[in-house]
Write a protein that holds these residues in place. Structure first.
Motif: not given
Length: 94
Positions: A33-35, A59-67
């Motif tokens: 998350f912090e990364r 987009a993939a990083g944003e989706q994982r961040w949101q999860e």
């Protein structure tokens, strides 16, 4: 106006190894998350999205961040409710 940032409870706890971990996440998820939270990307050409209308993110990083944020935020809200009663009982001005 009073700065309320210093009055908010911290969203981290310290694990048995002395490491800061976000409430509701594992150590590995906290690191991920912090990364993701600190890594803006400057190129919009490969399916990236704008976060807050300012900084492009993959987009993939944003989706994982949101999860991860949703998992943490749910646990954080449950923690606040659970601990609100404990603080009220032990609270005394005198």
């Amino acid at each position: 106006m009073t700065d309320l940032r210093n009055n908010a409870p911290r969203r981290y706890f310290v694990d048995a190894g002395g490491r800061r971990v976000l409430i509701g996440l594992t150590l590995e998820e906290t690191f991920e998350f912090e990364r993701l939270d600190s890594k803006p990307v400057a190129d919009l050409s490969e399916g990236q999205v704008l976060r807050d209308g300012k900084v492009p993110w993959p987009a993939a990083g944003e989706q994982r961040w949101q999860e991860l944020y949703a998992k943490h935020d749910g646990a954080w809200k449950a923690w606040l409710v659970q601990n609100r009663g404990e603080r009220a009982v032990g609270f005394s001005l005198y």
